[in-house]
Design a protein around this motif. Structure first.
Motif, PDB file in Angstrom:
ATOM      1  N   SER A 272     -15.297   5.851 -28.186  1.00  0.00           N
ATOM      2  CA  SER A 272     -14.572   6.640 -27.504  1.00  0.00           C
ATOM      3  C   SER A 272     -14.817   6.147 -26.223  1.00  0.00           C
ATOM      4  CB  SER A 272     -15.083   8.068 -27.547  1.00  0.00           C
ATOM      5  OG  SER A 272     -16.278   8.246 -27.373  1.00  0.00           O
ATOM      6  N   ALA A 273     -13.690   6.388 -25.472  1.00  0.00           N
ATOM      7  CA  ALA A 273     -13.438   6.070 -23.956  1.00  0.00           C
ATOM      8  C   ALA A 273     -14.060   7.020 -23.077  1.00  0.00           C
ATOM      9  CB  ALA A 273     -12.285   5.562 -23.486  1.00  0.00           C
ATOM     10  N   LYS A 274     -14.927   6.545 -21.950  1.00  0.00           N
ATOM     11  CA  LYS A 274     -15.378   7.586 -21.085  1.00  0.00           C
ATOM     12  C   LYS A 274     -14.832   7.342 -19.583  1.00  0.00           C
ATOM     13  CE  LYS A 274     -19.498   8.963 -21.439  1.00  0.00           C
ATOM     14  NZ  LYS A 274     -21.233   8.894 -21.328  1.00  0.00           N
ATOM     15  N   TYR A 275     -13.607   6.858 -19.610  1.00  0.00           N
ATOM     16  CA  TYR A 275     -12.963   6.444 -18.297  1.00  0.00           C
ATOM     17  C   TYR A 275     -11.694   6.737 -18.223  1.00  0.00           C
ATOM     18  CZ  TYR A 275     -11.159   2.319 -20.308  1.00  0.00           C
ATOM     19  OH  TYR A 275     -10.487   1.410 -21.158  1.00  0.00           O
ATOM     20  N   ASP A 276     -11.176   6.760 -17.077  1.00  0.00           N
ATOM     21  CA  ASP A 276      -9.545   6.789 -16.973  1.00  0.00           C
ATOM     22  C   ASP A 276      -9.040   5.852 -15.797  1.00  0.00           C
ATOM     23  OD1 ASP A 276     -10.412   8.018 -14.689  1.00  0.00           O
ATOM     24  OD2 ASP A 276      -9.755  10.106 -15.601  1.00  0.00           O
ATOM     25  N   PHE A 277      -7.807   5.925 -15.428  1.00  0.00           N
ATOM     26  CA  PHE A 277      -7.358   5.067 -14.274  1.00  0.00           C
ATOM     27  C   PHE A 277      -8.217   5.279 -13.124  1.00  0.00           C
ATOM     28  CE2 PHE A 277      -3.397   3.277 -11.618  1.00  0.00           C
ATOM     29  CZ  PHE A 277      -4.117   2.021 -11.624  1.00  0.00           C
ATOM     30  N   GLU A 278      -8.284   6.615 -12.697  1.00  0.00           N
ATOM     31  CA  GLU A 278      -8.983   6.829 -11.312  1.00  0.00           C
ATOM     32  C   GLU A 278     -10.470   6.227 -11.505  1.00  0.00           C
ATOM     33  OE1 GLU A 278      -7.847   8.188  -8.719  1.00  0.00           O
ATOM     34  OE2 GLU A 278      -6.009   7.939  -9.642  1.00  0.00           O
ATOM     35  N   LYS A 279     -11.002   6.637 -12.710  1.00  0.00           N
ATOM     36  CA  LYS A 279     -12.522   5.811 -12.580  1.00  0.00           C
ATOM     37  C   LYS A 279     -12.624   4.269 -12.475  1.00  0.00           C
ATOM     38  CE  LYS A 279     -16.832   6.311 -14.996  1.00  0.00           C
ATOM     39  NZ  LYS A 279     -17.576   7.073 -16.079  1.00  0.00           N
ATOM     40  N   ILE A 280     -11.575   3.782 -13.127  1.00  0.00           N
ATOM     41  CA  ILE A 280     -11.369   2.208 -12.742  1.00  0.00           C
ATOM     42  C   ILE A 280     -11.396   1.988 -11.321  1.00  0.00           C
ATOM     43  CG2 ILE A 280     -10.093   0.188 -13.261  1.00  0.00           C
ATOM     44  CD1 ILE A 280      -9.462   1.435 -15.769  1.00  0.00           C
ATOM     45  N   LYS A 281     -10.437   2.649 -10.554  1.00  0.00           N
ATOM     46  CA  LYS A 281     -10.245   2.264  -9.288  1.00  0.00           C
ATOM     47  C   LYS A 281     -11.411   2.754  -8.355  1.00  0.00           C
ATOM     48  CE  LYS A 281      -6.179   4.765  -9.085  1.00  0.00           C
ATOM     49  NZ  LYS A 281      -4.986   5.324  -8.430  1.00  0.00           N
TER      50      LYS A 281
END
Length: 304
Positions: free
Chosen positions: A198-207
């Motif tokens: 499962s993923a534990k990130y989103d676009f905001e966390k990438i930035k």
């Protein structure tokens, strides 16, 4: 290429260019093969099958280095008489236009993508784990791999799409991406077990994690996400991450077979151990990796 461009090209490709110069003085009839990084174990055996020429591997580090030394050598017409081959990964770039002499560019992201299909995994567990297709353990491994790989792609599509957007913007604007990725998927962005991924990130966390990266708008990102949803993800997604997945699956399968045997109810022996690196896997599993017909055609063309 003007005089200043020629000087800069020589400086940036000094080591492989000088190595080529030294080699042609000793072996005028060889096949001089320019590779990026540690790709030569994959290519070498495939070249060897199709030519009797003496193969001279020259390592150029990155894709850009191979292209620069290509340009430099091609500028000097006295090198036309030698047989040369240039091999690069496509990465997230647009396909190269035809070159003369030709360059081989992977039809997928990189050579690692030739190692990560279900068919390749089947060959690995049959030959390296010594598992029979008739065994329950073999079937368990196939089910685990198939289910987890689907989840892995779902968990990594956002990051792959974002990074692909960065490369596209860089290629259009000439600006650096502001991101230097390593071989492994960003730490703490994913949970990967035999049970689920499962993923534990989103676009905001990438930035937040990559504050120096070029700005990617949500519209551009969504367009790339739609494209990446309907593609052969095994081939299109970043190869080092795809390789990381298959190596992690091997590690987890071996751990389970040695300890809990929750999924793998048989002790599996694997002489190479549980913690292979990408570069080790490229060499060890080379015999099982896929070979595109375009590569065979290219080798035949440049060696004839």
């Amino acid at each position: 290429m003007n005089a200043d461009d020629l000087r800069r090209a020589r400086e940036s490709t000094n080591v492989p260019y000088q190595e080529f110069n030294n080699l042609v003085s000793k072996d005028k009839n060889g096949l001089f093969c320019f590779f990026e990084g540690k790709d030569n174990p994959y290519y070498y055996s495939r070249i060897k099958k199709l030519t009797t020429l003496n193969i001279q591997p020259i390592i150029c580090n990155r894709r850009k280095s191979v292209l620069k030394v290509y340009e430099l050598i091609n500028y000097h017409r006295e090198y036309d008489k030698y047989k040369k081959a240039f091999f690069i990964d496509r990465d997230f770039n647009e396909p190269l236009p035809p070159h003369n002499p030709p360059i081989f560019e992977t039809p997928c992201y990189s050579i690692e993508n030739f190692y990560v299909s279900l068919d390749v995994f089947k060959e690995i567990i049959k030959n390296e784990f010594n598992l029979s297709e008739a065994s329950e353990t073999y079937e368990s491994c196939i089910i685990l791999f198939t289910e987890r790989q689907k989840e892995f792609h779902e968990a990594t599509i956002l990051f792959n799409a974002w990074y692909a957007c960065l490369i596209k913007i860089r290629n259009i604007t000439g600006k650096e991406t502001g991101v230097d990725l390593n071989d492994k998927f960003p730490n703490k962005f994913i949970d990967l077990t035999l049970q689920s991924i499962s993923a534990k990130y989103d676009f905001e966390k990438i930035k937040q994690t990559f504050p120096k990266a070029l700005e990617v708008s949500e519209d551009i990102l969504n367009t790339k996400l739609a494209e990446f949803t309907n593609c052969d993800q095994c081939k299109v997604f970043r190869g080092k991450y795809e390789m990381q997945f298959i190596l992690k699956m091997i590690e987890l399968i071996l751990q389970d077979s040695s300890n809990d045997q929750k999924y793998i109810q048989q002790k599996i022996k694997f002489i190479f151990g549980k913690n292979l690196t990408n570069n080790q896997a490229i060499s060890i599993f080379s015999a099982y990796a896929e070979t595109p017909e375009s590569l065979n055609h290219y080798i035949t063309q440049v060696s004839s």
